[in-house]
Design an enzyme around this catalytic site. Structure first.
Site, PDB file in Angstrom:
ATOM      1  N   LYS A 162       0.823  -1.184   0.021  1.00  0.00           N
ATOM      2  CA  LYS A 162      -0.030  -0.146  -0.105  1.00  0.00           C
ATOM      3  C   LYS A 162       1.032   1.336   0.008  1.00  0.00           C
ATOM      4  CE  LYS A 162      -1.116   2.320   2.660  1.00  0.00           C
ATOM      5  NZ  LYS A 162      -0.844   3.757   3.542  1.00  0.00           N
ATOM      6  N   THR A 209       2.251   6.518   3.920  1.00  0.00           N
ATOM      7  CA  THR A 209       3.198   5.455   4.532  1.00  0.00           C
ATOM      8  C   THR A 209       2.969   4.336   3.405  1.00  0.00           C
ATOM      9  OG1 THR A 209       2.847   5.898   6.700  1.00  0.00           O
ATOM     10  CG2 THR A 209       3.172   3.560   5.907  1.00  0.00           C
ATOM     11  N   GLU A 224      -0.483   9.843  -5.403  1.00  0.00           N
ATOM     12  CA  GLU A 224      -1.411  10.684  -5.434  1.00  0.00           C
ATOM     13  C   GLU A 224      -1.599  11.667  -6.567  1.00  0.00           C
ATOM     14  OE1 GLU A 224      -1.285  10.764  -0.573  1.00  0.00           O
ATOM     15  OE2 GLU A 224      -0.340  12.315  -1.860  1.00  0.00           O
ATOM     16  N   SER A 267     -11.351  15.685   7.180  1.00  0.00           N
ATOM     17  CA  SER A 267     -12.885  15.649   7.660  1.00  0.00           C
ATOM     18  C   SER A 267     -13.291  14.391   8.585  1.00  0.00           C
ATOM     19  CB  SER A 267     -13.792  15.819   6.592  1.00  0.00           C
ATOM     20  OG  SER A 267     -13.670  14.510   5.687  1.00  0.00           O
TER      21      SER A 267
END
Lengths: 412, 412
Positions: B186, B197, B283, B412
């Protein structure tokens, strides 16, 4: 656009006796934009500078270094600085060196001096040949409008995609002598778009011996232009030049002279202003951050940590979002490369808010306090290492959508 | 979303004899998301790992290192790995250590072993206390569904904001022994959002002596997980673990054994696949870049230059824009910190296109050729230094608007 950085007013920029400035619209950039600047120095002026450490340093940087070295070796003094925007003359090999030399020769002929007495500077697109003919054609026009009170035009002439000119003036009284200082800078703009190059020029009218000026430019740069980062990309052309015209009454012959300290303080203060102006107008900047690392073993490790925080995209995007996501700062401290750092002794402050205590969250820290500071447009991050008494400060800005837009637009 | 990285198919992920996997939805992340994973090892399994160099390394990282050291010092073998997402247990000081130890103790009690025989891992928000009660409550459920063929669920359980699970399997024949390897990873996801991470776990069914496995994990990591960068931010929790279950027939007792090389090749190949999967799902990534630096004096300077290119925001935004603004790559080479680099000998290629020759623009280079390659979703940047015979490769992605959006959204 720039963060808390008003556009300078032309009338506030003070002439410095002994340095005249002239510009031209030579057609290197778009028509109607100033892109060539000449700064002509009086007899008796001394010049010193600091340059990029990039191994791909541009041809003009190499020649300016050579010509300054020739002066120190007993050659004739520097008579003029010449700057073109629109082309960086970097990554251009031997042809780039020859091109830069021929622009120096052209200006020398106009001014009646040797080519070695000219310092050339370029900023703009890299990997493309310098448009020598355009620059040479522009020089007579620049010489024609040489004036003492041309600093605002000069500040505009060195802009690339800076959103505004950057300039400032100061006067100080040193041991009964009035000294006038004026400087300009340009920064994180781009051409078409391309490399962001930092250029800074600061002149004052005291007479300063060459070795003293060499010391002074390093001292000022280490506290100003060497303490800023937008995105960690060091340009091929970065230069900061200090000119002591010698036209005023103050004379500084030694770094031990009592006047040196006051002069260094004034030069450094204006240098910091000009350097910060570059960060405030950083590409897409919405926030201005001062990162101070204290109580380190030496200044080098403090700088390492300050730059690690200042370069972290995760930290910079959190500031853009006004998000007190402050663990990202601890992580950046942790990977700064200070191998024997004891993180259990680290304290972190955001302005007056004590965020991390002894390496963990401060039990008294409240998210709303962090949130309050993060919403400001000027923020100080302070890290205390508890390892010694050294310190360092770095100035930076946030990472916004506009940074990506500006740098990802196709060169048109 | 991920660049040329199909979602793994559960049925393609092969069970590895000697390791069972079980997960739980413990409510650390949003309800209904797997956030606890247990990997239970057979008797005779050996485990080795490499961990983040971040000085703010998380409590679980410190404990996993301690517990692996205890095995090497003659202690009892590792019986299980335990991973929680949703909280990194980093920047949490002594309380964080105590919390991680109590989750180890709870799992040890369930499995009938010592707490020291558990390796804990966490990923998620930092600076916040580990939700020990939720994790402990989730462990019995994870143990209840321990299965050999649970790798797809395991890959999902360690996701944070990864857009897809990352997993792969291989079988190889080594000296007549069939070896099955399966791994998961991951990466550049975030919690709420927070630290990205990188975690990687790779198991295979050969029996490998501890010192051999220690060598193998370093060898594989150096060519895979240690060669990737999204944004240069090194997490507090990064870990890559190699498990040799010993349940198969292949035995490797020495790095000099003829079987070692074949096993290392298989482990490395799958590690590279898992590491690249992290970059492909970086990302906001829209492009996957392989940066290879060749003909250097040593691998260290090749890595320095490759990372300098891979970390440059200016380079990464140019790739996002498909803009062959390739001077930015030369600039990044120049400031990589290789002080005696002779840039006049550097050659730069973009896939098959020769862009820069001997430090300047290749006279035969045409912008349309650069443009063609820049439009691809997979691009190789190749730099030749002409200084020696060393080389290094780094994998990275571009810097897009989505990177800023993902990291600037308020938690959030």
């Amino acid at each position: 656009m720039a963060v808390n950085s008003p556009i300078p007013v032309a009338a506030d920029l003070l002439p410095v006796a002994g340095i005249e400035l002239g510009f031209a619209e030579a057609g290197i950039k778009k028509p109607g934009r100033k892109d060539v600047l000449v700064m002509k120095l009086a007899d008796g002026a001394t010049v010193s500078g600091v340059f990029t450490l990039n191994r791909f340093c541009a041809a003009p940087v190499q020649i300016s270094k050579e010509n300054l070295a020739a002066v120190k070796a007993g050659g004739k003094p520097i008579r003029a600085l010449m700057i073109n925007t629109g082309n960086a003359n970097a990554g251009t090999g031997e042809a780039g060196m020859a091109n830069a030399r021929s622009t120096c020769a052209a200006l020398a002929q106009e001014l009646g001096c040797d080519a070695q007495q000219i310092l050339p500077f370029s900023t703009g697109v890299i990997l493309e040949p310098l448009p020598v003919a355009k620059i040479v054609a522009g020089l007579p026009k620049a010489i024609q409008n040489l004036k003492l009170d041309n600093w605002f035009n000069a500040a505009e002439a060195i802009m690339t995609t800076d959103t505004q000119p950057k300039a400032g003036s100061r006067t100080v009284d040193i041991a009964g002598h009035k000294v006038t200082l004026t400087g300009i800078s340009k920064g994180a703009g781009m051409i078409k778009p391309n490399m962001a190059t930092m250029l800074g020029y600061l002149a004052f009218d005291a007479k300063v011996a060459q070795p003293v000026l060499d010391m002074l430019v390093k001292e000022a740069a280490d506290k100003s232009f060497n303490c800023i980062t937008i995105d960690g990309d060091t340009s091929t052309n970065d230069s900061f030049m200090l000119v002591a015209t010698g036209a005023g009454s103050l004379v500084v012959d030694s770094v031990d002279a009592p006047e040196y300290k006051a002069l260094a303080a004034a030069v450094t203060e204006l240098s910091v202003f000009l350097a910060q102006a570059i960060v405030r107008d950083g590409e897409g900047a919405t926030k201005f951050m001062t990162i101070t690392v204290e109580d380190g073993k030496d200044a080098a490790e403090c700088r390492k940590i300050a730059y690690s925080i200042g370069h972290s995209p995760l930290v910079k995007t959190a500031f853009f979002a006004s998000d007190p996501n402050l663990g990202r700062i601890l992580a950046a401290i942790g990977y700064a490369g200070v191998d024997d750092l004891d993180v259990s002794k680290i304290n972190l402050y955001l302005d007056d808010v004590w965020v991390a205590k002894d390496g963990g969250r401060n039990p008294d820290y409240k998210e709303e306090d962090g949130q309050r500071v993060m919403k400001q447009s000027e923020i100080t991050v302070r890290v205390k290492l508890a390892r010694g008494s050294a310190a360092a400060t770095v100035y930076t800005c946030d990472l916004s959508h506009d940074y990506v837009s500006i740098n990802a637009d196709y060169r048109s």
